[in-house]
Design an enzyme around this catalytic site. Structure first.
Site, PDB file in Angstrom:
ATOM      1  N   ASP A 220       7.366  -2.807   0.154  1.00  0.00           N
ATOM      2  CA  ASP A 220       8.388  -1.981   0.798  1.00  0.00           C
ATOM      3  C   ASP A 220       8.164  -2.044   2.300  1.00  0.00           C
ATOM      4  O   ASP A 220       7.081  -2.412   2.750  1.00  0.00           O
ATOM      5  CB  ASP A 220       8.264  -0.522   0.344  1.00  0.00           C
ATOM      6  CG  ASP A 220       6.879   0.023   0.648  1.00  0.00           C
ATOM      7  OD1 ASP A 220       5.989  -0.155  -0.194  1.00  0.00           O
ATOM      8  OD2 ASP A 220       6.678   0.574   1.738  1.00  0.00           O
ATOM      9  N   ASP A 222       7.430   0.095   5.495  1.00  0.00           N
ATOM     10  CA  ASP A 222       6.880   1.424   5.727  1.00  0.00           C
ATOM     11  C   ASP A 222       7.895   2.285   6.494  1.00  0.00           C
ATOM     12  O   ASP A 222       8.841   1.777   7.092  1.00  0.00           O
ATOM     13  CB  ASP A 222       5.567   1.301   6.493  1.00  0.00           C
ATOM     14  CG  ASP A 222       4.632   2.457   6.190  1.00  0.00           C
ATOM     15  OD1 ASP A 222       4.451   2.789   5.006  1.00  0.00           O
ATOM     16  OD2 ASP A 222       4.073   3.042   7.136  1.00  0.00           O
TER      17      ASP A 222
END
Ligand SMILES: [Zn+2]
Length: 281
Positions: A220, A222
Site C-alpha cells: 500500500d 503509506d
C-alpha cells in the site's frame, strides 16, 4: 529424494506460512533457546538442493503482533540448526508515489523507530548455562548482506519483476499504522518504505555473525504518500495475497542463488576480535 529426517539447515527464511506450506518432505522441529521460544516450530525442507529452515515470523495463524515477536529466539533458533544465511521478506508501505502496491524493493539501509524491543543478545544477563554476555558493539553501517542482496535482486529480475535496488526501510513500533504527519516526515527524510518487522531482525542477525537480507513487498502507499483514507489492514492483506505466489518464486530463486561454501562478506567478520562471553550455537 528423501530428506524426512533432516534436522539441520544452512539457510533460514523468516516469513509467512505461504512460503513453505506446499513443500514436500517438510520436517517440523521445535527448538528452545536461552532467550525463550521462537515464534513457532522450524520447518525444514529443501529448495534447489539447499537445506532451508522456514520460520513463520508471526507464528502459524499469525497470532503474534510485530512488537511481541521474540526476535532473539527466532535468530538464535535458526543459528542453532546450522543456519548462516537468512532471508527475511516483509510487507511494507511505500513512502513515495512511485513505490506503489506490488513494488519489490531490496533495501540497503535501515532506520529504527521502534520503542520497546530488545535488540541485543549482549545485555549482561546470565544465560541458563551460567555464561554472561559481555558488552558487544557490532558494526551496522551496512545492515544487509551484500551477497544476499545480489541474490535477491537477480532472483527478482529472473522472474521479470524489476526490483528497486536499494533504499531505506524505516521500522515503526506498530501495530498501528503511521499518522499522516509521521508518514510525511518519513518521506521527507528520504526514506523509501515503512514496515514493522525489519528491526531488530537485521541487528540480531549481525550480532550472531549471520548474513541477513530483506526483500520488501509494497502492499500500500503509506498515509503521507496517498490522498485517500489511509492504510487499511484489508488492503494490505489483499495486495499481499495477490503477490504471494510471485514473491515465493523470487524467494526460492534467491535461496538457490545464495553463495555456497565459505562465506566471504562483512557479516562473517561482525564478531572478529570481540569476546562475546557466551558460546554461540
Ligand atoms: Zn553476508
Amino acid at each position: 529424494m528423501t530428506n524426512a529426517r533432516v534436522t539441520n539447515a544452512e539457510i533460514g527464511v523468516i516469513g509467512g506460512s505461504g512460503f513453505y506450506s506446499f513443500l514436500e518432505d517438510v520436517t517440523e522441529i521445535q527448538v528452545d533457546t536461552p532467550y525463550g521460544s521462537p515464534s513457532d516450530s522450524l520447518f525444514l525442507g529443501e529448495i534447489a538442493g539447499r537445506r532451508v529452515a522456514f520460520l513463520p515470523r508471526h507464528g502459524r495463524g499469525h497470532h503474534l503482533p510485530p512488537h511481541r515477536i521474540n526476535y532473539r529466539a527466532n535468530l538464535w533458533a535458526l543459528r542453532s540448526v546450522g543456519v548462516r544465511q537468512v532471508l527475511g521478506p516483509c510487507a511494507v508501505g511505500g513512502l513515495r508515489p512511485e513505490y506503489g502496491p506490488g513494488t519489490l524493493l531490496v533495501p540497503d539501509q535501515l532506520v529504527d523507530r521502534t520503542k520497546s524491543r530488545v535488540q541485543t543478545f549482549y545485555d549482561g544477563y546470565p544465560l541458563p548455562d551460567g555464561s554472561v554476555p559481555n558488552v558487544v558493539h557490532v558494526a551496522l553501517a551496512d545492515p544487509y548482506c551484500p551477497e544476499g542482496r545480489k541474490a535477491a535482486l537477480s532472483a527478482a529480475r529472473g522472474r521479470d519483476w524489476e526490483p528497486v535496488d536499494g533504499g531505506t526501510l524505516v521500522v515503526i513500533e506498530g501495530p498501528r499504522f503511521s499518522t499522516r504527519a509521521e508518514s510525511r516526515w518519513h518521506a521527507a527524510m528520504g526514506w523509501s518504505v515503512v514496515g514493522m518487522t525489519g528491526h531488530p531482525e537485521a541487528v540480531l542477525a549481525r550480532e550472531l555473525g549471520l548474513c541477513y537480507t530483506t526483500m520488501t513487498l509494497v502492499t500500500d502507499l503509506d498515509a503521507g504518500a496517498e490522498t485517500g483514507e489511509g492504510v487499511s489492514h484489508e488492503e494490505v492483506l489483499r495486495v499481499f495475497a495477490a503477490n504471494v505466489d510471485r514473491l515465493r518464486s523470487v524467494l526460492f530463486d534467491a535461496v538457490a542463488a545464495l553463495p555456497t561454501g565459505e562465506r566471504d562478506c562483512l557479516c562473517t567478520r561482525a564478531l572478529e576480535g570481540l569476546d562475546t562471553g557466551i558460546r554461540l550455537p
